[in-house]
Structure formats: structure tokens, C-alpha cells
Design an enzyme around this catalytic site. Sequence first.
Site, PDB file in Angstrom:
ATOM      1  N   GLY A  71      -4.425  -2.500   5.199  1.00 40.46           N
ATOM      2  CA  GLY A  71      -3.779  -3.438   4.821  1.00 40.46           C
ATOM      3  C   GLY A  71      -4.301  -4.815   5.205  1.00 40.46           C
ATOM      4  O   GLY A  71      -4.634  -5.797   4.341  1.00 40.46           O
ATOM      5  N   ARG A  72      -4.672  -5.009   6.571  1.00 36.72           N
ATOM      6  CA  ARG A  72      -5.127  -6.270   6.999  1.00 36.72           C
ATOM      7  C   ARG A  72      -6.520  -6.676   6.684  1.00 36.72           C
ATOM      8  O   ARG A  72      -7.240  -7.491   6.828  1.00 36.72           O
ATOM      9  CB  ARG A  72      -4.889  -6.154   8.579  1.00 36.72           C
ATOM     10  N   LYS A 114       0.891  -1.109  -0.208  1.00 37.03           N
ATOM     11  CA  LYS A 114      -0.157   0.133  -0.121  1.00 37.03           C
ATOM     12  C   LYS A 114       0.826   1.201  -0.153  1.00 37.03           C
ATOM     13  O   LYS A 114       0.595   2.279  -0.874  1.00 37.03           O
ATOM     14  CB  LYS A 114      -1.036   0.017   1.242  1.00 37.03           C
ATOM     15  N   LYS A 126      10.777  -0.220  13.577  1.00 38.76           N
ATOM     16  CA  LYS A 126      11.216   0.200  12.201  1.00 38.76           C
ATOM     17  C   LYS A 126      12.095   1.244  12.316  1.00 38.76           C
ATOM     18  O   LYS A 126      13.438   0.922  11.543  1.00 38.76           O
ATOM     19  CB  LYS A 126       9.791   0.454  11.265  1.00 38.76           C
ATOM     20  N   GLU A 165      -3.321  -6.707  15.627  1.00 35.39           N
ATOM     21  CA  GLU A 165      -2.865  -5.324  14.939  1.00 35.39           C
ATOM     22  C   GLU A 165      -4.030  -4.298  15.120  1.00 35.39           C
ATOM     23  O   GLU A 165      -3.653  -3.078  15.312  1.00 35.39           O
ATOM     24  CB  GLU A 165      -2.264  -5.339  13.637  1.00 35.39           C
ATOM     25  N   HIS A 171      -1.407 -33.043  19.541  1.00 35.13           N
ATOM     26  CA  HIS A 171      -0.376 -33.674  20.071  1.00 35.13           C
ATOM     27  C   HIS A 171       0.835 -32.972  20.209  1.00 35.13           C
ATOM     28  O   HIS A 171       2.024 -33.316  20.460  1.00 35.13           O
ATOM     29  CB  HIS A 171       0.028 -34.851  18.880  1.00 35.13           C
ATOM     30  N   GLU A 228      11.025  -4.487   3.608  1.00 36.44           N
ATOM     31  CA  GLU A 228      11.326  -6.064   3.178  1.00 36.44           C
ATOM     32  C   GLU A 228      10.759  -6.207   1.792  1.00 36.44           C
ATOM     33  O   GLU A 228      11.238  -6.749   1.108  1.00 36.44           O
ATOM     34  CB  GLU A 228      10.242  -6.631   4.135  1.00 36.44           C
TER      35      GLU A 228
HETATM   36  O1  F6P Z   1       4.271  -2.612   9.724  1.00 40.46           O
HETATM   37  C1  F6P Z   1       2.718  -3.089   9.676  1.00 40.46           C
HETATM   38  C2  F6P Z   1       2.179  -2.762   8.262  1.00 40.46           C
HETATM   39  O2  F6P Z   1       2.238  -1.347   8.105  1.00 40.46           O
HETATM   40  C3  F6P Z   1       0.764  -3.431   8.183  1.00 40.46           C
HETATM   41  O3  F6P Z   1      -0.119  -2.977   8.988  1.00 40.46           O
HETATM   42  C4  F6P Z   1       0.693  -3.712   6.680  1.00 40.46           C
HETATM   43  O4  F6P Z   1      -0.162  -4.397   6.482  1.00 40.46           O
HETATM   44  C5  F6P Z   1       2.221  -4.063   6.432  1.00 40.46           C
HETATM   45  O5  F6P Z   1       3.017  -3.351   7.222  1.00 40.46           O
HETATM   46  C6  F6P Z   1       2.604  -3.903   4.986  1.00 40.46           C
HETATM   47  O6  F6P Z   1       2.392  -2.349   4.578  1.00 40.46           O
HETATM   48  P1  F6P Z   1       2.541  -2.292   2.806  1.00 40.46           P
HETATM   49  O7  F6P Z   1       1.371  -2.714   2.079  1.00 40.46           O
HETATM   50  O8  F6P Z   1       2.455  -0.312   3.097  1.00 40.46           O
HETATM   51  O9  F6P Z   1       3.821  -2.596   2.254  1.00 40.46           O
END
Ligand code: F6P
Length: 500
Positions: free
Chosen positions: A241-242, A188, A467, A327, A358, A194
Site C-alpha cells: 500500500g505505501r 487493496k 484492529k 511502517e 515558530h 474505515e
Molecule cells: O493498517 C495498515 C494498512 O494495512 C496499510 O499498510 C495499508 O496501506 C492500509 O492499511 C490500507 O489498506 P487497504 O488498502 O487494504 O485498505
Amino acid sequence: MDQSHWQALRAQAERLARAPLPVDAARASEFALRVGPLYASFARQRLDAEARDTLFAMARAADLPTALRALFDGEMVNTSERRAALHTALRGGLGQSAAAREARALALAAQARMDALHAMLEASDVTDIVSVGIGGSDLGPRLAVDALRDFHAGRFRVHFLTNVDGSDAQHLLRGLDPARTAGILVSKSFGTQETLLNGTLLRDWMGGAERLFAVSANIECAEAFGIPAARVLPMWDWVGGRYSLWSAVGFSVQLAIGRERFAQLLAGAALVDEHVLTAPTERNLAAWHALVGIWNRNGLGLASAAVLPYDQRLALLPAFLQQLVMESLGKSVRHDGSPVLADTVPVLWGGAGTNAQHSFFQALHQGTETVPADFLGVVRPAHAHGHHHDVLLANLLAQAEALGNGWPSDDAHKGYPGGRPSTLLLLDELNPHSLGALLALYEHSVYVQSVLWGINAFDQWGVELGKRIAGELLPALSDATMPAGDPVTRALLAEIRARR
Ligand code: F6P
């Protein structure tokens, strides 16, 4: 909602805290609801009609119908970021405001663009799709692609690349042909470390951005990365995002299961949306689920909760729900910044049955902590091994009964205390429609809990500090002269540098 409501709740819980869990046939129907393909039984919760009515009174005090209408109409429910949360507009047109109607139109236009890119990919030589993203840009699509494995169209193999740990990329790319692979960078913000690192690695491996797509609200950064606007599907600040599986973030899901089945996923969610928006609290499945959560957390004081899907295809559900629930609800202050009046989110964890029986079920049965659980089962299997399925269902029902009723023994090691509450969610079968319904149920349960606690379910400021510190520490990993971290971190950095 004021202190008196929380006190009333605690008084009810004290009354019921040590009583055995009630078990009778009337309860089985009185504490159960059906919505489309979902059946939920709350009969094994430590809750009677009087306590339930106290919870309904709390929902009335919080004016739940108005809060739900505010969500669907795109009011500013995400107050700290001054945003709406219009994920419901991605799957239906129940919002009555201009903002909700505009969001719906944008969602439909995005779907049309997604269909066009889907057709373009189908007409190409591409056989494999790598979806790069993390958190909400990964967990929902990953879960849906895995859970709906019986519904894959077979045109593409869909893979996910998430962790900044380079071994994730190394293992995945080893088995793929760069000339027949397309990548989707899902972010987003298009600023997530990452995803950008893995995206760069993928782009280099592919020899350019020719077969790269993006899903982002930040078209400029996607373009700067080398992905032209025509291959960037939209996201908007009004979708968290979630909560974004239903948007173009679900492009990989559509590529895996096909256009019609992706539409069924959205339709399943829309069915639950309509129910949640229109059903009175007393018959509202999301309200029940949320109120039971509030009861266990704030009445009975239980600090963790388990999700136990008895279906291997839902093995990723606990990980998805950890983000959705923790979150969203892992907050300590209310909308106005004042401290919450009651404890908020429990620690959520879980795993698929019967495997989990188990491993950690020992603690669920005889540990000192009571962990309320959501058991999930699927009535009709998607395979021909009927006896396997009967064994699976028998185990599911047995575990809920054993946790609830316990079993006395003269031998202290062999007695089961019982009194451990659970909810049972049954899906008629696991398909795109029922999965959509299930995930929408959890989304709405989260929102209802946030309304009762008075917190913002749609921000996540708690992820930012780590972060920032990671950014400061990065240069110090290789350069001892870089000042970074506190004394403990500095000592650890020295240890790492010495052993590299
Ligand atoms: O670090 C948390 C977060 O902001 C989440 O809320 C989000 O889903 C994820 O990182 C990824 O964010 P983006 O879609 O901006 O890469």
C-alpha cells in the site's frame, strides 16, 4: 552483516561524537550528489571520509547491488508474506525476470484501463471526485494531489475521505452535489473497516453505486459492494500500500493533473530507479541517504529524525513519510525471526518551514535531544512573488547552518550548542517529475536501510492487534453485558457508556 560491522560503526561515531561539525568548501562538493532534478548535500552530517568509508564497507558486506537487483526482479523480499515488492515495475521495465516482465505488462494494462475510465469520467457531468482510502491507499495520492496543485488540469476537484471519524465525511459531503460526484474506493484488501464504512456512507449519500469506482486486489468484495468489475482497477499482492502511488491507487492524482503529468510523475520515479539500480554505492543517492540514516541511528544513537520541507506544497510529506518509513522499518526482528543486531527506525516527524521555525525549532536548537533533519527546498518557485521565495530559501539555509554551527554566548540561555546534523535536498522545481523522483528516492532509501538491518520492509504485522481488539470492543461500547477488554478498558467503557 555481523556484530563487527556495528562495532566498527560505533567506534567511528565515538571518534566523531564530540567534534564540531566540519565545515569547508571541499566538503560541500565531496558530500553532495545530483540525480536529475534532485541535489542532495550531506555536508552538514557528523561524518568524515573515514566514517563514510566504514558505511560503504557495511553496504558491501550486505551486498547492496544484489539486494537491489532482487527487488527489481521481483524476488521474495517480503518474506513473512512470501511476496515480491515490485513497485518499480509500475514505472519502468528494469526488472529482468519473467515475474518483473509480467508485472510490467499488468501495470501497463492497468494504466490503459485507467485512461479509459478517465476519459469516461471526463465525458460525464461529474465535477468532483471523492477518493476513499486510508494509509497507503490515501497518503500518497493525497500528498501528490496537494503538492501538484499548480499542475491541476481543472476538470475535476479531487477530495479525500479517510478517517472513520464521521465528522470527516460530514464536513466534506456538505459542500458537494451527489449528482455530480464520483467516488473511488481505494483498498487493496477491500476489507479495511474505515474505508468500507466511509464507502457505504458515500454510496448511501450518492443514492447508489452508479458512480462508484474501486481500486483493489479483491474484485469479488468490490463487486459484492455493488461496484462491477469493469469499474474496479487492479492492485496486486506484489505492491505494498505505501508503495502504491504509481499504480491505479494514483487514479485520483491522474484525474487531478491529467494523463501526461501523471506519466511525468512515473518517469521521475523511473529516473531514480535507474540511478539506484546502476550507480555504484559510492555515487548512489539512495545508498548515501540510507547510510546517513544508519549512521545517525546506529552510530550516533539518535532516536528521532525530522523532515522539514521548506515549501508549503510539501506540507503533507512528513505524514506520507511517517507511513513509508515507520511502517516499513518499525521492526525488531530480522527475516528469520531473530532479534535485530542494531536499533531500527527512528521516530520520524516534521512540518513545513518557515511555520515550524515558530513552533518546535526551539527544541531542535536548544533541546537536550539531537534530531537529525532532512531539509527540503525548491530552487525555482511556481509563483511570481520572488522576494517571498528568497526569504524562504534564506531561512532554509540559515536554519541548517545555525543547527550545525551553533553560536556561543556568555549567557547560558542564549547559547546554541550546534553540532546538530542535517541533510539538504534541493529540487530544481516542484513538478510531477521531481516529485516522482523525490518519493522514489525515499522508497529506495527505506529499502537499503532494511537490507542493512536485515529486516522486512514490506510487511506490517504490528498494525493487526489493535484492529482485532477494536473489533472485540465495538459491541461493548453500547452493551454493558458484552465481555470485552482488560479491567482498565472495561472501566473506560463504563465511563463512556455512562456519559453517552
Ligand atoms: O493498517 C495498515 C494498512 O494495512 C496499510 O499498510 C495499508 O496501506 C492500509 O492499511 C490500507 O489498506 P487497504 O488498502 O487494504 O485498505
